[in-house]
Design an enzyme around this catalytic site. Structure first.
Site, mmCIF file in Angstrom:
data_model
loop_
_atom_site.group_PDB
_atom_site.id
_atom_site.type_symbol
_atom_site.label_atom_id
_atom_site.label_comp_id
_atom_site.label_asym_id
_atom_site.label_seq_id
_atom_site.Cartn_x
_atom_site.Cartn_y
_atom_site.Cartn_z
ATOM 1 N N ASP A 146 -23.069 -46.556 28.185
ATOM 2 C CA ASP A 146 -24.325 -46.987 27.563
ATOM 3 C C ASP A 146 -24.735 -48.402 27.929
ATOM 4 O OD1 ASP A 146 -24.337 -44.497 26.347
ATOM 5 O OD2 ASP A 146 -23.255 -45.231 24.590
ATOM 6 N N LYS A 164 -27.477 -47.768 32.358
ATOM 7 C CA LYS A 164 -27.471 -47.248 33.736
ATOM 8 C C LYS A 164 -28.790 -46.534 34.062
ATOM 9 C CE LYS A 164 -23.708 -45.055 32.611
ATOM 10 N NZ LYS A 164 -23.389 -45.714 31.329
ATOM 11 N N GLY A 222 -25.898 -39.897 28.375
ATOM 12 C CA GLY A 222 -27.264 -39.962 27.855
ATOM 13 C C GLY A 222 -27.888 -41.206 28.459
ATOM 14 N N HIS A 223 -28.719 -41.017 29.474
ATOM 15 C CA HIS A 223 -29.296 -42.145 30.202
ATOM 16 C C HIS A 223 -30.774 -42.276 29.838
ATOM 17 C CE1 HIS A 223 -25.940 -41.871 33.483
ATOM 18 N NE2 HIS A 223 -25.478 -42.058 32.261
ATOM 19 N N GLN A 268 -20.921 -42.610 31.984
ATOM 20 C CA GLN A 268 -19.880 -43.264 31.173
ATOM 21 C C GLN A 268 -19.638 -44.691 31.701
ATOM 22 O OE1 GLN A 268 -18.933 -39.683 32.240
ATOM 23 N NE2 GLN A 268 -20.379 -39.424 30.603
HETATM 24 P P1 GDP Z 1 -26.826 -45.558 29.768
HETATM 25 O O1 GDP Z 1 -26.062 -44.413 29.212
HETATM 26 O O2 GDP Z 1 -25.959 -46.529 30.472
HETATM 27 O O3 GDP Z 1 -27.989 -45.131 30.635
HETATM 28 O O4 GDP Z 1 -27.444 -46.338 28.528
HETATM 29 P P2 GDP Z 1 -28.159 -45.670 27.232
HETATM 30 O O5 GDP Z 1 -29.480 -45.152 27.644
HETATM 31 O O6 GDP Z 1 -27.228 -44.740 26.555
HETATM 32 O O7 GDP Z 1 -28.265 -46.938 26.288
HETATM 33 C C1 GDP Z 1 -28.925 -48.091 26.686
HETATM 34 C C2 GDP Z 1 -30.035 -48.376 25.666
HETATM 35 O O8 GDP Z 1 -30.472 -49.695 25.818
HETATM 36 C C3 GDP Z 1 -31.263 -47.509 25.841
HETATM 37 O O9 GDP Z 1 -31.841 -47.275 24.594
HETATM 38 C C4 GDP Z 1 -32.169 -48.385 26.701
HETATM 39 O O10 GDP Z 1 -33.545 -48.078 26.516
HETATM 40 C C5 GDP Z 1 -31.854 -49.735 26.156
HETATM 41 N N1 GDP Z 1 -31.984 -50.856 27.107
HETATM 42 C C6 GDP Z 1 -31.651 -50.924 28.414
HETATM 43 N N2 GDP Z 1 -31.814 -52.164 28.900
HETATM 44 C C7 GDP Z 1 -32.244 -52.920 27.864
HETATM 45 C C8 GDP Z 1 -32.559 -54.303 27.716
HETATM 46 O O11 GDP Z 1 -32.442 -55.109 28.629
HETATM 47 N N3 GDP Z 1 -32.964 -54.709 26.464
HETATM 48 C C9 GDP Z 1 -33.076 -53.863 25.415
HETATM 49 N N4 GDP Z 1 -33.461 -54.344 24.246
HETATM 50 N N5 GDP Z 1 -32.778 -52.551 25.525
HETATM 51 C C10 GDP Z 1 -32.365 -52.098 26.728
HETATM 52 P P1 IMO Z 2 -23.214 -42.598 29.244
HETATM 53 O O1 IMO Z 2 -23.292 -42.011 30.641
HETATM 54 C C1 IMO Z 2 -20.720 -43.708 25.877
HETATM 55 C C2 IMO Z 2 -17.208 -41.218 25.109
HETATM 56 C C3 IMO Z 2 -17.211 -40.382 23.856
HETATM 57 C C4 IMO Z 2 -15.733 -40.324 23.555
HETATM 58 C C5 IMO Z 2 -15.118 -40.238 24.946
HETATM 59 C C6 IMO Z 2 -14.791 -38.833 25.399
HETATM 60 O O2 IMO Z 2 -24.411 -42.361 28.424
HETATM 61 O O3 IMO Z 2 -22.796 -44.025 29.327
HETATM 62 P P2 IMO Z 2 -16.209 -36.722 26.161
HETATM 63 O O4 IMO Z 2 -17.411 -36.080 25.571
HETATM 64 O O5 IMO Z 2 -16.413 -37.236 27.535
HETATM 65 O O6 IMO Z 2 -14.992 -35.873 26.042
HETATM 66 O O7 IMO Z 2 -15.923 -38.016 25.219
HETATM 67 O O8 IMO Z 2 -16.057 -40.809 25.825
HETATM 68 N N1 IMO Z 2 -18.370 -41.004 25.997
HETATM 69 C C7 IMO Z 2 -19.372 -41.875 26.130
HETATM 70 N N2 IMO Z 2 -19.606 -43.046 25.500
HETATM 71 N N3 IMO Z 2 -21.557 -43.278 26.842
HETATM 72 C C8 IMO Z 2 -21.316 -42.119 27.512
HETATM 73 O O9 IMO Z 2 -22.031 -41.741 28.565
HETATM 74 C C9 IMO Z 2 -20.202 -41.334 27.137
HETATM 75 N N4 IMO Z 2 -19.688 -40.164 27.531
HETATM 76 C C10 IMO Z 2 -18.572 -39.971 26.847
HETATM 77 O O10 IMO Z 2 -17.948 -41.010 22.830
HETATM 78 O O11 IMO Z 2 -15.310 -41.533 22.986
HETATM 79 MG MG MG Z 3 -25.764 -43.456 27.374
#
Ligand code: GDP
Ligand code: IMO
Ligand code: MG
Length: 420
Positions: free
Chosen positions: A12, A15, A39-40, A221
């Site tokens: 998270d 990415k 979840g991107h 991840q």
């Molecule tokens: P990912 O799994 O690495 O793609 O990240 P996620 O989408 O799960 O979580 C990142 C969250 O941070 C999302 O809600 C993005 O919209 C938000 N986000 C990304 N970059 C920034 C930033 O620079 N500032 C803020 N406030 N939010 C951001």
């Molecule tokens: P993105 O790509 C954050 C965590 C789960 C759990 C562990 C194992 O959005 O960054 P799994 O379902 O893979 O068996 O879970 O890994 N986990 C993540 N945490 N971002 C993710 O993906 C994750 N994918 C799995 O919360 O602790």
């Molecule tokens: Mg994510």
């Protein structure tokens, strides 16, 4: 050449947004591992989209998006996601490709994930329950079904054989839930999947490279969730690090160029397992609130804490990171003091390395304090606009890691990023 974007923490890191930002510089965006546990999040014309299976370059016309062999693919999630992006004007038949060696997640994988987590009780991993662990177990256990198998007229028999194996395990767990609805959805979704571009991924991508096309591999991840190098057993089941690009796409290591690592300006984690800099106080709550730190896949509140340079330096080493993107700098705007973890007291001994027993030992972080910047970085347009305190924070991190933060993201929007 192939560049890589991956997470340096526990996932998270942002990415999705960063891949979407860099996508116009590339011809192919390829996912190489993970599955619908990812979840991107990206913003497309102001609309929030969360992608779980489809690479984050999908909204750019003319760019190929490839789901590589290292991914585990849930056809049901894929179909829903394809419907969603199609409604936003994307032609998935034109720019989405799926490697035939990609392993399938079947409904009983999800059931097994749930049953295994329940059986673990307090020691549960905190899995996303998307079937990831069981699906990768069937890959390494040499039982899995792959996307290419869908085209086999005997697919239903192959499915029934694997399902029967799973049923024995589920009976062992005394898992009683009815999964017939999941199965119905699965069979509908595979009919849809069969109509998409199923390719021989390794020939496909190496051909593109030979033609001089630029490939960006998109990690899911984070490095600390890597099955080998993460905080085992509280990890995911794939190699999330740059080495995973080779096995997850069929790309030779010598074709890999830039490795772009992403870190938040602080740190989060979802699920169980060690998180040395976790904050259990009001500051942690503030980070969660301001950063809107709730899982993009499961909606769970994310655990929040300060940036951990011990873990980041480890991640830079394992991945061969060549440049860093720091996201969510704006979230720190209002904090009067920031802490940066520079070493651990692990089992009573100070160390700047990740200890083997990180999941068992008591770890106390050692911090260096920084004054907050007290001004919204969201308003900054150039590197020079950053308040002095941002520069001090970044300089310290660059020096500690020996790799430079080249980009700072100051908001969730595609254009909210500043670089040197
Ligand atoms: P990912 O799994 O690495 O793609 O990240 P996620 O989408 O799960 O979580 C990142 C969250 O941070 C999302 O809600 C993005 O919209 C938000 N986000 C990304 N970059 C920034 C930033 O620079 N500032 C803020 N406030 N939010 C951001
Ligand atoms: P993105 O790509 C954050 C965590 C789960 C759990 C562990 C194992 O959005 O960054 P799994 O379902 O893979 O068996 O879970 O890994 N986990 C993540 N945490 N971002 C993710 O993906 C994750 N994918 C799995 O919360 O602790
Ligand atoms: Mg994510």
């Amino acid at each position: 050449m192939v560049d890589v974007i991956l997470g340096l923490q526990w996932g998270d890191e942002g990415k999705g947004k960063i891949v979407d930002f860099f996508a116009p510089n590339y011809d192919v965006i390829a996912r190489f591992q993970g599955g619908p546990n990812a979840g991107h999040t990206l913003y497309v014309k102001g609309e929030k989209v969360v992608l779980h299976q489809i690479p984050s370059g999908i909204f750019h016309k003319g760019i190929i998006n490839l789901i590589g062999n290292g991914v585990v693919l849930d056809p049901v999630t894929l179909k829903k996601e394809c419907d969603k992006v199609a409604a936003m004007g994307v032609n998935v038949k034109e720019n989405l490709f799926i490697a035939q060696r990609t392993n399938l997640i079947i409904p009983t994988h999800r059931a097994l994930d749930k049953a295994a987590e329940l059986a673990k009780g307090d020691e549960k991993i905190g899995s996303t329950l998307k079937g990831i662990g069981p699906a990768y177990m069937d890959k390494t256990g040499r039982n899995a079904l792959r996307v290419g198998d869908l085209l086999d007229p005997g697919f239903k028999n192959l499915y029934n054989k694997l399902r029967a194996k799973h049923q024995q395990l589920l009976d062992n767990y005394q898992f009683k839930e009815d999964i017939s609805t999941w199965e119905q959805e699965f069979f509908e979704a595979i009919e849809f999947l069969k109509e998409l571009n199923i390719v021989n991924g390794e020939y496909f991508i190496n051909q593109k490279i030979a033609e001089g096309k630029k490939v960006l591999a998109e990690g899911a991840q984070g490095s600390m969730l890597d099955v080998d190098f993460g905080t085992f057993p509280f990890v995911t089941s794939s190699n999330t690090i740059s080495a995973g690009v080779s096995t997850g796409l069929g790309i030779p290591p010598n074709k890999i160029g830039e490795v772009i690592g992403i870190t938040k300006a602080y740190c989060t984690r979802v699920g169980s397992g060690p998180f040395p800099t976790e904050l259990f106080d009001a500051t942690g709550d503030e980070l969660r609130k301001i950063g809107n730190e709730f899982g993009a896949t499961t909606g769970r509140p994310r655990r929040c804490g300060w940036i951990d340079l011990v873990a980041l330096k480890f991640a830079c080493m394992i991945n061969g990171v060549t440049q860093i993107v720091m996201t969510k700098a704006d979230v720190l705007d209002s904090f009067p003091q920031l802490e940066v973890c520079t070493s651990y007291i692990a089992g009573g001994i100070e160390t700047a390395e990740i200890p083997f027993g990180i999941s068992q030992l008591k770890i106390d972080p050692v911090y260096k304090a920084f004054k907050g910047w007290g001004k919204p970085v969201t308003d900054c347009k150039t590197w020079a606009d950053f308040p002095e305190q941002v520069h001090l924070y970044l300089n310290f991190i660059n020096q500690y890691l020996g790799v430079e933060v080249k980009y700072v993201s100051n908001g969730p929007g595609r254009e909210q990023i500043i670089f040197q």
